[in-house]
Design an enzyme around this catalytic site. Sequence first.
Site, mmCIF file in Angstrom:
data_model
loop_
_atom_site.group_PDB
_atom_site.id
_atom_site.type_symbol
_atom_site.label_atom_id
_atom_site.label_comp_id
_atom_site.label_asym_id
_atom_site.label_seq_id
_atom_site.Cartn_x
_atom_site.Cartn_y
_atom_site.Cartn_z
ATOM 1 N N SER A 1 -96.329 25.403 3.217
ATOM 2 C CA SER A 1 -95.999 26.439 2.249
ATOM 3 C C SER A 1 -94.514 26.437 1.932
ATOM 4 O O SER A 1 -93.682 26.496 2.830
ATOM 5 C CB SER A 1 -96.397 27.822 2.796
ATOM 6 O OG SER A 1 -95.935 28.848 1.959
ATOM 7 N N LYS A 2 -94.199 26.380 0.645
ATOM 8 C CA LYS A 2 -92.787 26.455 0.254
ATOM 9 C C LYS A 2 -92.214 27.832 0.566
ATOM 10 O O LYS A 2 -91.016 27.996 0.711
ATOM 11 C CB LYS A 2 -92.629 26.115 -1.233
ATOM 12 C CG LYS A 2 -93.391 27.000 -2.201
ATOM 13 C CD LYS A 2 -93.276 26.442 -3.607
ATOM 14 C CE LYS A 2 -94.096 27.250 -4.614
ATOM 15 N NZ LYS A 2 -94.095 26.637 -5.943
#
Length: 479
Positions: free
Chosen positions: A249-250
């Site tokens: 996940s960014k």
Amino acid sequence: MKEVRTRFAPSPTGYMHVGNLRSALYAYLFAKQNNGKFILRIEDTDLERYVEGAVEVIYTTLENAGIKVDEGPNEGGEYGPYVQSERRDIYIKYALELIEKGAAYYCFCDQERLDSLKDEKGIKRYDKHCLHLPKEEVKKRLDQGEPYVIRQNMPTTGVTEFVDLVYGKVTVDNSELEDQILIKSDGMPTYNFANIIDDHLMKISHVIRGNEYLSSTPKYNLLYQAFGWEIPQYIHLTPIMKDETRKLSKRYGDANFDDFINKGYLPQAIVNYIALIGWSPKGTQEKFTMDELIANFSISGLAKSGGIFDEKKMKWLNGEYIKELDFETFMEYAKPYFEKSDIKNKYDYQKLGKLLQTRIDIFSEIPEKVNFLAHFQKFDQNLYLNKKMKIDLDVAKKIIDASLEEFKNLDNWTEESLHDVIVRTAKKLECKSGQVYTVLRVALTGVNVTPGGSVEMADILGKEESLRRLTLSQEWLSE
């Protein structure tokens, strides 16, 4: 056959997550494999997330990755503009058309009312409250400038079905579909609406995206049907996983393409590796050029379950790419990392580069591989001890004494002449050359593991520094 047209539609948030890059890569591979077009479209309708300069980041990333855009904001094309904020009037036009058809409606509910619609689990679900407002009331409220959104009117019975080229037939009960917002109160479209309009007008034949949109696809298909438009083919991709249970996940700073570049990964190695997360090529080949990826990519090889991002595997693959670089190119990549190291401007980068090219997996390993050269100081004499080589402190002292005298008289300081000195010293002391090499490595560097042996180290250090270090090591052994 209908022209294959795929698209990559990122939000301009300032960085490129590897999951987004993989979606772009697969869309590009599929288009090129079928002699089609790859389109870049900037989805900037969420103004709060817009980052200045982010479009340049997207272009730079795609260029570094070897992904060439056929149509887009910079390239142009007959279906532009390719930036959603520049297409606002188009979305309004089609939203009004849906209202005329009864497939959408104005909603004037304020936030307080929407919050009150939460069920016992805290889940919001709109209740079609504004669907049946009389036309006169709607007109009056619009004329008064009352804030509104436009919502899609979902059917409440029946099912919506579609076929995904990865997952097969997908069926969703229409009763599960909420009346999603199409046009927000600021007049901008939601992603869920804009992507339908744009995909149709830009003649996108195959929509390739993450499977988080799988459950929303029935909503999109109902819009296509309301307009009487052809529905594109869908290819939904599994997520890239951090481990068995968590997605990359960014949001948590995971796997930004630029971060890997800054770590010293080669872009072609990153692209090669992420192509293999969620896609299995036929055969055992793992290292692919872009042309080979285009030739070998197949929808049938796409997985239905998420692939785990294994940085160790990508690191190994990157090392294979590094080994194959011509030396000049290797040094172009390596030089900034020598400059960041503790030996900056002290020793010959070219000589060190020749030792390191086959010994590193990523360029950021260079400083840790060479920093020892800048920190020669009194070290533990136990470093000399080597039972296997039959080296004790007396042997080490004899080797250093004899070698130092030879080195002092050496005029031609080259690897060849240094090697000859070691052979002569071994013969003179009636010991093995390996013992001399081993002792001198420690005496010259203060460590017992170096890139290259004692000859290469002496050559890089030069005569003056080598003599200084050997003299100090001689003194420390005599204390």
